[in-house]
Design a protein around this motif. Structure first.
Motif, PDB file in Angstrom:
ATOM      1  N   LYS A  65       0.831  -1.198   0.000  1.00 39.33           N
ATOM      2  CA  LYS A  65       0.000   0.000   0.000  1.00 39.33           C
ATOM      3  C   LYS A  65       0.871   1.256   0.000  1.00 39.33           C
ATOM      4  O   LYS A  65       0.598   2.224  -0.718  1.00 39.33           O
ATOM      5  N   LEU A  66       1.918   1.238   0.807  1.00 35.45           N
ATOM      6  CA  LEU A  66       2.818   2.392   0.871  1.00 35.45           C
ATOM      7  C   LEU A  66       3.468   2.664  -0.484  1.00 35.45           C
ATOM      8  O   LEU A  66       3.569   3.822  -0.922  1.00 35.45           O
ATOM      9  N   ALA A  67       3.895   1.591  -1.169  1.00 36.46           N
ATOM     10  CA  ALA A  67       4.507   1.765  -2.490  1.00 36.46           C
ATOM     11  C   ALA A  67       3.533   2.389  -3.473  1.00 36.46           C
ATOM     12  O   ALA A  67       3.904   3.261  -4.275  1.00 36.46           O
ATOM     13  N   ALA A  68       2.265   1.957  -3.419  1.00 34.50           N
ATOM     14  CA  ALA A  68       1.255   2.509  -4.322  1.00 34.50           C
ATOM     15  C   ALA A  68       0.988   3.981  -4.010  1.00 34.50           C
ATOM     16  O   ALA A  68       0.786   4.790  -4.923  1.00 34.50           O
TER      17      ALA A  68
ATOM     18  N   ASP B  34      -0.153  -1.031   9.428  1.00 30.10           N
ATOM     19  CA  ASP B  34      -0.072   0.375   9.008  1.00 30.10           C
ATOM     20  C   ASP B  34       1.192   1.064   9.513  1.00 30.10           C
ATOM     21  O   ASP B  34       1.419   2.239   9.192  1.00 30.10           O
ATOM     22  N   ARG B  35       2.024   0.399  10.288  1.00 26.19           N
ATOM     23  CA  ARG B  35       3.196   1.065  10.871  1.00 26.19           C
ATOM     24  C   ARG B  35       4.159   1.626   9.810  1.00 26.19           C
ATOM     25  O   ARG B  35       4.665   2.737   9.979  1.00 26.19           O
ATOM     26  N   PRO B  36       4.415   0.914   8.700  1.00 28.45           N
ATOM     27  CA  PRO B  36       5.275   1.514   7.677  1.00 28.45           C
ATOM     28  C   PRO B  36       4.687   2.806   7.100  1.00 28.45           C
ATOM     29  O   PRO B  36       5.433   3.753   6.783  1.00 28.45           O
ATOM     30  N   LEU B  37       3.385   2.869   7.000  1.00 28.56           N
ATOM     31  CA  LEU B  37       2.740   4.065   6.464  1.00 28.56           C
ATOM     32  C   LEU B  37       2.781   5.205   7.472  1.00 28.56           C
ATOM     33  O   LEU B  37       2.983   6.360   7.097  1.00 28.56           O
ATOM     34  N   TRP B  38       2.571   4.895   8.752  1.00 31.72           N
ATOM     35  CA  TRP B  38       2.656   5.924   9.785  1.00 31.72           C
ATOM     36  C   TRP B  38       4.067   6.517   9.833  1.00 31.72           C
ATOM     37  O   TRP B  38       4.246   7.717   9.995  1.00 31.72           O
TER      38      TRP B  38
END
Length: 492
Positions: free
Chosen positions: A141-144, A163-167
């Motif tokens: 999701k983060l890559a997108a 969701d931690r990588p996105l946060w």
């Protein structure tokens, strides 16, 4: 429909080439964030009850979660209008839109589901979602998001460890669930207490119905024997554990119908305050514990009776409650099995009259439950009630059957009293002949109250809180106790 062909047309990620608006984009997760609950798990629960969908899911197991989500999104579409949306998150979205910032829905759910949600919440500037080939979760999701924003900053609203990588990559980390692990996080909603929600969903107030397991203790004249009292209480605990566990399963299966109900939509599972996996895990533990305690402490006969109650309750939750007539017969049997559990627990002979009385009494109350639902329905005369096999025009025949069953129960009680009076275990057996009178009054009264709209849904639950009903119960108990312990000469 061929699964491969079904999935071949599901390539759309719903990602535009450019974003409208300036400023830092707000990226919002869907499951357990924008909504309370997980749409894929809910769809899976609905889907496995249909053979065609279940087979399609099984064929997709090796293809991974993205393929399964595709099948579910196509075969079991979500009713986005009935989902439980978080007001706190909607407020953040409204503020971002008001400031002219781009708002993106980024979810691991399938893009078809995401579009349905967007149609309810309002248009998003972009939607990033899973497709047949891509599962947009966590790092994917983060890559997108990065590809879409081309390196621009963003704020992220999420709920879970995925969701931690996105946060960590976001400018501002908003959470409605766990701690983000990022300094300066913004908590939009407090996490609901799982144990508190489990306790609420287990409906401990309904345990009062399980007092029926103590009826054989009373009618057999063993109410003063400590060992038998202890066995009866153990049976009560076992039955309550199993009943609460099945309530959890029932609420999972009824999640859609409950969301369409003015009052039931606030139940923990329908509201999204209790997750489906947690509820099902607790149900398995509760049933296992109830059966184990019954088998170990009360013996094999009690174990069989408890297992029968569990199986019939599950059958009612899965199918029988939607079957006309069979539903009220099942309800009557479930109440009667509670008495059978009590009989097995204290190991007394089965009373044919007692079981027959129970069947007809609770058949009457089961019909009253359906009658109240029909009376309160706003559907057309020939339109089926949600999750039921009845239409509003059945109201008259349902009432007639219910009143008739109630009158038969009075007759059976009179015959039961006569049979008990012939025994030698009562000091004043003639007093037992008074038992039908208070019950005759109560049955007529509760049916009249149901006709006037004064009984709310469940007649048994109503009786447990109605002062007149409790007074009638006290009178019946007083008659039994007087007949058991007080010689007739002492009374006169």
């Amino acid at each position: 429909m061929n699964v491969e062909k079904t999935m071949a047309s599901d390539q759309d990620d719903t990602r535009p080439n450019a974003l409208r608006g300036d400023g830092v984009a707000l990226v919002v997760d869907l499951d357990n964030t924008l909504i309370r609950g997980d749409v894929a798990i809910e769809a899976l629960v609905r889907g496995i009850r249909r053979v065609a969908v279940l087979l399609a899911i099984l064929r997709c197991l090796l293809a991974g979660p993205a393929a399964i989500k595709t099948v579910l999104a196509r075969r079991v579409p979500v009713d986005a209008a009935r989902l439980s949306y978080r007001e706190e998150v909607l407020g953040v979205i409204a503020a971002a839109r008001g400031a002219g910032r781009p708002v993106i829905l980024a979810t691991a759910a399938h893009w078809r589901t995401a579009r349905r949600v967007a149609a309810v919440v309002g248009p998003f500037d972009a939607i990033i979602a899973s497709s047949r080939r891509h599962n947009r979760k966590g790092a994917a999701k983060l890559a997108a998001i990065r590809a879409l924003l081309d390196g621009r900053a963003f704020d992220y609203v999420g709920d879970s460890s995925a969701d931690r990588p996105l946060w960590q990559a976001a400018r501002t980390a908003y959470t409605v669930g766990i701690d983000t692990g990022v300094s300066g996080q913004v908590r939009l909603a407090a996490a609901s207490g799982t144990l508190r929600m489990l306790a609420k969903a287990a409906r401990p107030h309904q345990w009062a119905k399980n007092i029926l397991v103590l009826v054989p203790l009373i009618t057999s004249g063993q109410l003063t024997e400590p060992v038998q009292i202890a066995r009866g209480l153990v049976a009560f605990v076992c039955l309550s554990l199993i009943a609460s566990s099945i309530y959890l399963v029932n609420d999972v299966l009824d999640i859609d119908a409950d969301r369409g109900h003015a009052r039931k939509r606030y139940r923990p599972i329908a509201w999204g305050a209790l997750t489906i996996p947690t509820a099902l895990a607790a149900a398995v533990v509760g049933v296992s514990l109830g059966l184990a305690l019954g088998g170990i402490l009360l013996g094999p006969a009690s174990l069989v009776a408890l297992a029968g109650y569990c199986g019939l309750t599950l059958a009612y939750s899965i199918r029988l409650k939607a079957a006309i007539i069979a539903d009220v017969l099942t309800l009557a049997c479930l109440y009667t099995i509670r008495i059978i559990v009590g009989i097995a627990a204290i190991m007394v002979p089965v009373s044919f009259w007692l079981l027959l009385f129970s069947i007809f009494l609770f058949l009457s109350l089961g019909y009253l439950k359906r009658y109240v639902e029909l009376r309160g329905s706003t559907r057309a005369a020939h339109e089926l009630l949600s999750g039921r096999g009845y239409i509003p025009s059945d109201e008259g025949i349902v009432a007639m059957n219910g009143v008739a069953a109630g009158m038969v129960s009075i007759l059976v009680l009179a015959l039961f009293a006569e049979a008990m009076a012939r025994g030698n275990s009562y000091a004043s057996p003639a007093l037992l002949w008074l038992l039908p009178l208070p019950l005759l009054y109560w049955l007529n009264r509760i049916w009249m109250m149901g006709r006037r709209g004064e009984v709310d849904s469940d007649p048994v639950a109503f009786a447990l809180t109605d002062r007149t009903s409790l007074a009638v119960g006290a009178i019946l108990a007083a008659i039994l106790l007087a007949a058991k312990f007080i010689p007739f000469r002492a009374i006169v």
